[in-house]
Design a protein around this motif. Structure first.
Motif, short mmCIF file in Angstrom:
data_model
loop_
_atom_site.label_atom_id
_atom_site.label_comp_id
_atom_site.label_asym_id
_atom_site.label_seq_id
_atom_site.Cartn_x
_atom_site.Cartn_y
_atom_site.Cartn_z
N TYR A 23 0.84 -1.20 0.00
CA TYR A 23 0.00 0.00 0.00
C TYR A 23 0.88 1.26 0.00
O TYR A 23 0.68 2.18 -0.81
CB TYR A 23 -0.89 -0.05 1.24
CG TYR A 23 -1.89 1.06 1.37
CD1 TYR A 23 -3.10 1.02 0.67
CD2 TYR A 23 -1.67 2.14 2.22
CE1 TYR A 23 -4.03 2.03 0.80
CE2 TYR A 23 -2.60 3.15 2.37
CZ TYR A 23 -3.77 3.10 1.65
OH TYR A 23 -4.70 4.09 1.79
N THR A 24 1.86 1.30 0.88
CA THR A 24 2.76 2.45 0.98
C THR A 24 3.64 2.58 -0.26
O THR A 24 3.86 3.68 -0.77
CB THR A 24 3.64 2.33 2.23
OG1 THR A 24 2.82 2.16 3.39
CG2 THR A 24 4.51 3.56 2.40
N TYR B 97 1.72 4.09 -3.17
CA TYR B 97 1.53 5.53 -2.98
C TYR B 97 2.82 6.30 -3.30
O TYR B 97 2.78 7.35 -3.96
CB TYR B 97 1.10 5.83 -1.54
CG TYR B 97 -0.38 6.12 -1.40
CD1 TYR B 97 -0.95 7.22 -2.04
CD2 TYR B 97 -1.21 5.30 -0.64
CE1 TYR B 97 -2.31 7.49 -1.92
CE2 TYR B 97 -2.56 5.56 -0.52
CZ TYR B 97 -3.10 6.66 -1.16
OH TYR B 97 -4.45 6.92 -1.05
N SER C 19 3.28 8.85 -6.44
CA SER C 19 3.67 10.21 -6.07
C SER C 19 4.91 10.65 -6.83
O SER C 19 5.01 11.80 -7.28
CB SER C 19 3.92 10.29 -4.56
OG SER C 19 2.75 9.99 -3.83
N THR D 143 -4.97 8.36 -8.00
CA THR D 143 -4.27 7.51 -7.05
C THR D 143 -5.09 7.32 -5.79
O THR D 143 -5.27 6.20 -5.31
CB THR D 143 -2.90 8.13 -6.69
OG1 THR D 143 -2.10 8.23 -7.87
CG2 THR D 143 -2.17 7.27 -5.67
N VAL D 144 -5.62 8.43 -5.26
CA VAL D 144 -6.46 8.34 -4.06
C VAL D 144 -7.73 7.55 -4.35
O VAL D 144 -8.15 6.71 -3.56
CB VAL D 144 -6.81 9.76 -3.54
CG1 VAL D 144 -7.78 9.67 -2.37
CG2 VAL D 144 -5.55 10.50 -3.14
N MET E 1 -6.64 3.74 -4.84
CA MET E 1 -6.04 3.15 -3.66
C MET E 1 -7.00 3.11 -2.47
O MET E 1 -6.84 2.32 -1.56
CB MET E 1 -4.77 3.91 -3.27
CG MET E 1 -3.65 3.82 -4.29
SD MET E 1 -3.06 2.13 -4.53
CE MET E 1 -2.37 1.82 -2.91
N GLU E 2 -8.00 3.98 -2.49
CA GLU E 2 -8.99 4.01 -1.41
C GLU E 2 -10.35 3.62 -2.00
O GLU E 2 -11.13 4.48 -2.39
CB GLU E 2 -9.08 5.41 -0.79
CG GLU E 2 -7.76 6.00 -0.34
CD GLU E 2 -7.20 5.26 0.87
OE1 GLU E 2 -7.97 4.55 1.54
OE2 GLU E 2 -5.99 5.40 1.14
#
Length: 315
Positions: free
Chosen positions: A28-29, A32, A36, A86-87, A90-91
């Motif tokens: 997950y990290t 991101y 980014s 991305t948000v 990913m969410e």
């Protein structure tokens, strides 16, 4: 075990198919951080292109104006579209608000379609420059170039406004990314959209670039078959290198275009609204194209190395 199964869904109403993210914290990290970095580098490269062409008046040519407008479109992709998508991806549980979904999708469609339109305009510009070099100065002027750029942006704004009405679900409360984007559309609407958004641009770009390569190769052979190579022996080697470089550059342009755009339209054409969230990562392929564009269209030009060095060293 039951609690774990319940935790897989964003809402416990039994009707939603929106599942929570199941990836590990490290994955997950890492994703991101990766997206980014892609966003930051895309913004930096395209901003460097914009400043270079805008600041130095010697670079205000029709071709560079197209590259400038393309860089503006790609800058918006890196600045807004990539972070927002991305948000959103990913969410899976929608956290961006009720009205942000259509705004997000419209901005995504607008930036990517205008970027695609610029690639077509650049291919046309290069075709005229190579195949009709004597008529190029009179046919391709700054005024006509700005007119073509304006038409491209206007067509993208209007077309994407129509497309967003058919693609974004605004009838029910949005609870996850699938409910925002994947709605059932008529089969013929998908066909028409793919022809306008993929088939026609790709056919134009590939056809023109192949024609450019054939004409450039033919011109090179004619020039050096008239004895120039025998007088200047070094020119033969230079011609071969130039020919290979042209072939390599055009191959990169076409390959990058196809890799970035074909998968997402193929998935949309084959699958319907039941496509799962894993396939939505293909949405990022056209966005990554905005990261590669400044490398292909600007870094291959000698003037960019000079201007970039002056800008970065504040000279």
């Amino acid at each position: 075990m039951e609690e774990h199964e319940d935790d897989q869904y964003c809402f416990q109403d039994g009707n939603s198919t929106c599942k929570k993210a199941s990836a590990s914290t490290s994955v997950y990290t890492s994703l991101y951080i990766f997206f980014s970095l892609i966003s930051a580098v895309t913004v930096f490269l395209n901003l460097l292109v914009i400043i270079s062409i805008s600041h130095f008046k010697q670079l205000h040519t029709p071709t560079n104006l197209l590259i400038l407008s393309l860089a503006v479109s790609d800058l918006l992709v890196g600045l807004i579209v990539i972070p927002a998508n991305t948000v959103a991806i990913m969410e899976p549980c929608w956290v961006l608000g009720e009205y942000f979904c259509p705004l997000l999708m419209y901005t995504t469609f607008l930036c990517t379609s205008s970027s695609l339109g610029h690639l077509v305009l650049i291919s046309i510009d290069r075709y005229v420059a190579v195949c009709n070099p004597l008529l190029y100065p009179s046919k391709v002027t700054k005024t006509r170039t700005w007119l073509c750029i304006s038409i491209n942006w206007c067509c993208s704004i209007i077309y994407d406004a129509v497309l967003i009405k058919m693609s974004v679900n605004v009838q029910v409360p949005i609870r996850c990314f699938e409910e925002c984007y994947f709605v059932e559309k008529d089969f013929w609407v998908n066909i028409i959209d793919n022809v306008i958004s993929m088939d026609a641009p790709s056919s134009i770009i590939i056809t023109l670039y192949l024609k450019i390569f054939v004409v450039a190769r033919s011109q090179s052979r004619k020039v050096f078959s008239k004895g120039a190579a025998t007088v200047f022996g070094v020119k033969t080697v230079q011609a071969n290198k130039s020919e290979r470089k042209a072939a390599k550059t055009l191959a990169i342009v076409v390959f990058n275009y196809l890799i970035c755009w074909i998968p997402i339209y193929f998935i949309q054409l084959i699958y319907d609204s039941s496509a799962n969230s894993s396939s939505m990562f293909l949405v990022f392929l056209p966005l990554v194209n905005s990261f590669i564009n400044p490398i292909i269209y600007a870094f291959f030009y000698p003037w960019f190395k000079v201007t970039a060095k002056r800008i970065l060293t504040l000279k």
